[in-house]
Design a protein around this motif. Sequence first.
Motif, mmCIF file in Angstrom:
data_model
loop_
_atom_site.group_PDB
_atom_site.id
_atom_site.type_symbol
_atom_site.label_atom_id
_atom_site.label_comp_id
_atom_site.label_asym_id
_atom_site.label_seq_id
_atom_site.Cartn_x
_atom_site.Cartn_y
_atom_site.Cartn_z
ATOM 1 N N ALA A 1 0.667 -1.689 -0.365
ATOM 2 C CA ALA A 1 -0.028 -0.357 -0.307
ATOM 3 C C ALA A 1 1.262 1.194 0.148
ATOM 4 O O ALA A 1 2.259 1.290 1.194
ATOM 5 N N GLY A 2 0.551 2.128 -0.824
ATOM 6 C CA GLY A 2 0.837 3.301 -1.117
ATOM 7 C C GLY A 2 1.113 4.937 -0.246
ATOM 8 O O GLY A 2 -0.606 4.502 -0.426
ATOM 9 N N VAL A 3 1.487 5.484 0.540
ATOM 10 C CA VAL A 3 0.892 6.218 1.038
ATOM 11 C C VAL A 3 1.624 7.433 1.326
ATOM 12 O O VAL A 3 2.778 7.961 1.118
ATOM 13 N N LEU A 4 0.284 8.311 0.365
ATOM 14 C CA LEU A 4 0.618 10.299 -0.027
ATOM 15 C C LEU A 4 0.842 11.058 1.565
ATOM 16 O O LEU A 4 0.202 11.347 2.146
ATOM 17 N N THR A 5 1.999 11.286 1.752
ATOM 18 C CA THR A 5 2.333 11.712 3.493
ATOM 19 C C THR A 5 1.971 13.386 3.332
ATOM 20 O O THR A 5 1.443 14.529 4.462
ATOM 21 N N SER A 6 2.180 14.757 1.677
ATOM 22 C CA SER A 6 2.002 15.398 1.861
ATOM 23 C C SER A 6 2.030 15.713 0.476
ATOM 24 O O SER A 6 2.519 15.090 -0.416
ATOM 25 N N SER A 7 2.005 17.338 -0.523
ATOM 26 C CA SER A 7 2.283 17.615 -1.383
ATOM 27 C C SER A 7 3.344 18.074 -1.924
ATOM 28 O O SER A 7 3.694 18.374 -1.003
ATOM 29 N N ALA B 1 1.571 23.224 3.881
ATOM 30 C CA ALA B 1 2.733 22.342 4.682
ATOM 31 C C ALA B 1 2.591 23.379 6.252
ATOM 32 O O ALA B 1 2.534 22.822 7.182
ATOM 33 N N ASP B 2 1.431 24.299 5.851
ATOM 34 C CA ASP B 2 1.545 25.128 8.045
ATOM 35 C C ASP B 2 0.567 24.282 8.831
ATOM 36 O O ASP B 2 0.478 24.509 9.816
ATOM 37 N N GLU B 3 -0.540 23.805 7.927
ATOM 38 C CA GLU B 3 -1.196 22.466 9.347
ATOM 39 C C GLU B 3 -0.226 20.988 9.414
ATOM 40 O O GLU B 3 -0.720 20.051 9.882
ATOM 41 N N GLY B 4 1.331 21.809 8.813
ATOM 42 C CA GLY B 4 1.530 19.883 8.581
ATOM 43 C C GLY B 4 2.588 19.093 10.148
ATOM 44 O O GLY B 4 2.546 20.335 10.453
ATOM 45 N N PHE B 5 3.097 18.041 10.262
ATOM 46 C CA PHE B 5 3.914 18.064 11.368
ATOM 47 C C PHE B 5 4.767 16.839 11.142
ATOM 48 O O PHE B 5 4.813 15.919 10.236
ATOM 49 N N GLU B 6 6.162 17.174 11.415
ATOM 50 C CA GLU B 6 6.891 15.709 11.220
ATOM 51 C C GLU B 6 6.763 13.904 12.141
ATOM 52 O O GLU B 6 6.488 14.110 13.503
ATOM 53 N N ALA B 7 5.583 13.103 11.402
ATOM 54 C CA ALA B 7 5.411 12.291 12.360
ATOM 55 C C ALA B 7 6.580 11.154 13.103
ATOM 56 O O ALA B 7 7.580 11.133 11.886
ATOM 57 N N THR B 8 6.658 10.333 13.275
ATOM 58 C CA THR B 8 7.236 9.630 15.029
ATOM 59 C C THR B 8 6.779 8.068 14.675
ATOM 60 O O THR B 8 7.594 7.281 14.318
ATOM 61 N N SER B 9 5.644 8.256 14.432
ATOM 62 C CA SER B 9 5.005 6.884 14.291
ATOM 63 C C SER B 9 3.349 6.302 14.084
ATOM 64 O O SER B 9 2.986 7.389 13.530
ATOM 65 N N LEU B 10 3.352 5.029 13.578
ATOM 66 C CA LEU B 10 1.997 4.806 12.729
ATOM 67 C C LEU B 10 1.829 4.081 13.110
ATOM 68 O O LEU B 10 2.282 2.677 13.247
ATOM 69 N N THR B 11 0.195 4.198 13.474
ATOM 70 C CA THR B 11 -0.575 2.431 13.336
ATOM 71 C C THR B 11 -1.376 2.409 12.322
ATOM 72 O O THR B 11 -2.069 3.262 11.792
ATOM 73 N N VAL B 12 -1.499 1.537 12.142
ATOM 74 C CA VAL B 12 -2.317 0.295 11.527
ATOM 75 C C VAL B 12 -3.228 -0.887 11.427
ATOM 76 O O VAL B 12 -2.688 -1.368 12.685
ATOM 77 N N THR B 13 -4.738 -0.453 11.321
ATOM 78 C CA THR B 13 -5.229 -1.183 11.376
ATOM 79 C C THR B 13 -5.922 -1.727 10.406
ATOM 80 O O THR B 13 -6.114 -1.376 8.927
ATOM 81 N N PHE B 14 -6.640 -3.714 10.758
ATOM 82 C CA PHE B 14 -6.653 -4.337 9.834
ATOM 83 C C PHE B 14 -8.389 -3.557 9.173
ATOM 84 O O PHE B 14 -8.735 -4.187 9.872
ATOM 85 N N ALA B 15 -8.419 -4.697 7.405
ATOM 86 C CA ALA B 15 -10.081 -4.557 7.711
ATOM 87 C C ALA B 15 -10.458 -5.759 7.326
ATOM 88 O O ALA B 15 -9.864 -7.011 7.563
ATOM 89 N N ASP B 16 -11.950 -5.668 7.750
ATOM 90 C CA ASP B 16 -12.317 -7.344 8.334
ATOM 91 C C ASP B 16 -12.416 -7.632 7.187
ATOM 92 O O ASP B 16 -12.873 -6.333 5.531
ATOM 93 N N ARG B 17 -13.533 -8.593 6.819
ATOM 94 C CA ARG B 17 -14.224 -8.664 5.436
ATOM 95 C C ARG B 17 -15.067 -8.189 4.781
ATOM 96 O O ARG B 17 -15.400 -8.022 3.661
ATOM 97 N N SER C 1 -4.316 16.676 5.162
ATOM 98 C CA SER C 1 -5.527 17.521 4.311
ATOM 99 C C SER C 1 -4.652 17.053 3.175
ATOM 100 O O SER C 1 -6.201 17.130 2.356
ATOM 101 N N VAL C 2 -4.359 16.418 2.848
ATOM 102 C CA VAL C 2 -3.333 15.858 1.907
ATOM 103 C C VAL C 2 -3.212 14.831 1.477
ATOM 104 O O VAL C 2 -3.118 13.194 0.712
ATOM 105 N N ALA C 3 -2.729 14.160 2.881
ATOM 106 C CA ALA C 3 -2.340 12.048 3.317
ATOM 107 C C ALA C 3 -3.499 11.745 3.106
ATOM 108 O O ALA C 3 -4.718 11.544 3.071
ATOM 109 N N THR C 4 -2.973 10.606 1.547
ATOM 110 C CA THR C 4 -4.175 9.455 1.020
ATOM 111 C C THR C 4 -2.697 8.277 1.247
ATOM 112 O O THR C 4 -1.897 8.162 1.059
ATOM 113 N N VAL C 5 -3.750 7.249 1.766
ATOM 114 C CA VAL C 5 -3.161 5.823 0.822
ATOM 115 C C VAL C 5 -3.692 4.853 0.655
ATOM 116 O O VAL C 5 -5.288 5.161 0.062
#
Length: 240
Positions: free
Chosen positions: A172-178, A184-200, A223-227
């Motif tokens: 899975a690809g993740v766009l983190t910023s434009s 950019a003024d709303e963004g921040f430098e992230a250090t951790s990512l929580t991943v939750t799996f989808a069920d059926r 506001s920009v990020a997508t997965v």
Amino acid sequence: MRTLRLRTAVTAASALVAALSLTACGPDDGGSGAGSAPSASSSASQGAGTGSGSGTSGKNGGNAGSGAPSADQAGDGDGGQGSGGSPDSGSDSDSGGNGTACTSANTKVTVSKVSRPLNHILLTLTNTGSTRCDAYAHPFLRFDESQAPTSVEEKSRPQAVVSVEPGESAYAGVLTSSADGTGADEGFEATSLTVTFADRNGSGEGGTPVTLDLPAETFYVDSVATVTYWQSSLDDALMW
């Protein structure tokens, strides 16, 4: 003269007795003849015995001439062929989308930074189990303490559920910023990512979430990020 008549009468009586004796012997001779042939009851008994023997031979695989199997025997034979000749319809073929969901229990998820395209990171889900699992829908992501999960790129939805064999991976690809600095003024430098799996059903209830350390200098703009949805190839995951 009287004596002659008496003798004649005695002689006639003797002849009559002899005739009666011969007549009485007639039935005895007929009885002897009837005794040489089986009675009706005897014939029926012998016929039943013969029929029973023929049926037994037929059931045990004897010659066809020895007798045909009974209707019950034929029914048993047909039933045996029917139950053994066709596969179980309840057998699950386990086709794509019907297998075990990929979760933290049977996979390992890693995150890495990529040089192209810009401002992207890559999630790699590897099946660590012994059987195939299905990577349903997309991962649900939360960067640091974000209030909302990352938006999903709906255009990346694959035509079928991505199935992952043991030792193989989904991406899975993740766009983190434009790249042009939007938000950019709303963004921040992230250090951790929580991943939750989808069920059926595609909801984020597919087992226990996992938390990963992000690569250094991962700048995140909500506001920009997508997965993307899970993809079967790395290239497909990074094209969005």
